[in-house]
Design an enzyme around this catalytic site. Structure first.
Site, PDB file in Angstrom:
ATOM      1  N   GLU A   1       0.904   3.875   1.764  1.00 43.25           N
ATOM      2  CA  GLU A   1       1.331   4.307   3.096  1.00 43.25           C
ATOM      3  C   GLU A   1       2.517   3.493   3.608  1.00 43.25           C
ATOM      4  O   GLU A   1       3.481   4.047   4.135  1.00 43.25           O
ATOM      5  CB  GLU A   1       0.187   4.194   4.112  1.00 43.25           C
ATOM      6  CG  GLU A   1      -1.028   5.025   3.780  1.00 43.25           C
ATOM      7  CD  GLU A   1      -2.105   4.224   3.059  1.00 43.25           C
ATOM      8  OE1 GLU A   1      -1.796   3.551   2.042  1.00 43.25           O
ATOM      9  OE2 GLU A   1      -3.253   4.276   3.515  1.00 43.25           O
TER      10      GLU A   1
ATOM     11  N   CYS B   1      -2.399  -0.174   7.535  1.00 42.99           N
ATOM     12  CA  CYS B   1      -1.640   1.071   7.392  1.00 42.99           C
ATOM     13  C   CYS B   1      -1.759   1.949   8.633  1.00 42.99           C
ATOM     14  O   CYS B   1      -0.776   2.568   9.050  1.00 42.99           O
ATOM     15  CB  CYS B   1      -2.100   1.816   6.143  1.00 42.99           C
ATOM     16  SG  CYS B   1      -1.685   0.910   4.627  1.00 42.99           S
TER      17      CYS B   1
ATOM     18  N   HIS C   1       0.860  -1.186   0.000  1.00 42.38           N
ATOM     19  CA  HIS C   1       0.000   0.000   0.000  1.00 42.38           C
ATOM     20  C   HIS C   1       0.897   1.237   0.000  1.00 42.38           C
ATOM     21  O   HIS C   1       2.018   1.214   0.529  1.00 42.38           O
ATOM     22  CB  HIS C   1      -0.886   0.018   1.235  1.00 42.38           C
ATOM     23  CG  HIS C   1      -1.955  -1.020   1.236  1.00 42.38           C
ATOM     24  ND1 HIS C   1      -3.053  -0.942   2.065  1.00 42.38           N
ATOM     25  CD2 HIS C   1      -2.109  -2.160   0.518  1.00 42.38           C
ATOM     26  CE1 HIS C   1      -3.838  -1.983   1.854  1.00 42.38           C
ATOM     27  NE2 HIS C   1      -3.277  -2.741   0.928  1.00 42.38           N
TER      28      HIS C   1
END
Length: 156
Positions: A62, A93, A60
């Site tokens: 993040e 995250c 992801h």
């Protein structure tokens, strides 16, 4: 602390960078999510989703940005860093941001299905959460929402 910001001059420029990263991710066929980590007014990491590209469900935006920021400053603690992301973070995250000790989180579009900050499990409100960043949702929300909606409409 969850607040909505309206037009503070420093917020849109960093979120604009995150939106640019989301567009780059979209061009690679990824869900258009972009992230920027800022320390003392300087961008130290910026990236977009790479789950498909890297064949990695944890890639992801993040997490990739947190890893890059930690490497850039030589510490796993990002206590004086702010994170800008185009979509409300998921539980994975949010957990990583807590462990990294992110100072402030700014996110664009809310995510009623997968978000874990102001929706879902509300990770930072859980009694087991050791560090809670200041949270500002809805930053450049319409631009972030349009990117995501257009992406998913095109895929259907």
């Amino acid at each position: 602390m969850h607040l909505k910001l309206d037009g503070e001059s420093f917020v849109p420029s960093f979120m604009d960078m995150a939106l640019d990263e989301a567009r780059v991710a979209q061009a690679r066929g990824e869900v258009p999510v972009g992230c920027v980590v800022v320390r003392e007014g300087v961008v130290i990491a910026r990236t977009g989703n790479r789950t498909v590209t890297d064949h990695d469900p944890t890639a992801h935006a993040e997490l990739l940005a947190l890893r890059a920021a930690a490497a850039a400053i030589g510490s796993e603690r990002l206590t004086d860093c702010d994170l800008y992301v185009t979509l409300e973070p998921c539980a994975m995250c949010a957990g990583a941001m807590s462990f990294a000790r992110i100072r402030r989180l700014y996110y664009g579009a809310a995510d009623p299905k997968g978000g874990a900050v102001d929706n879902g499990v509300r990770f930072f409100s859980a009694p087991t959460c050791h560090h809670r960043p200041e949270v500002y949702g809805g930053v450049s929300e319409s631009e972030a929402s349009v990117l995501l909606k257009d992406f998913f409409v095109a895929r259907r």
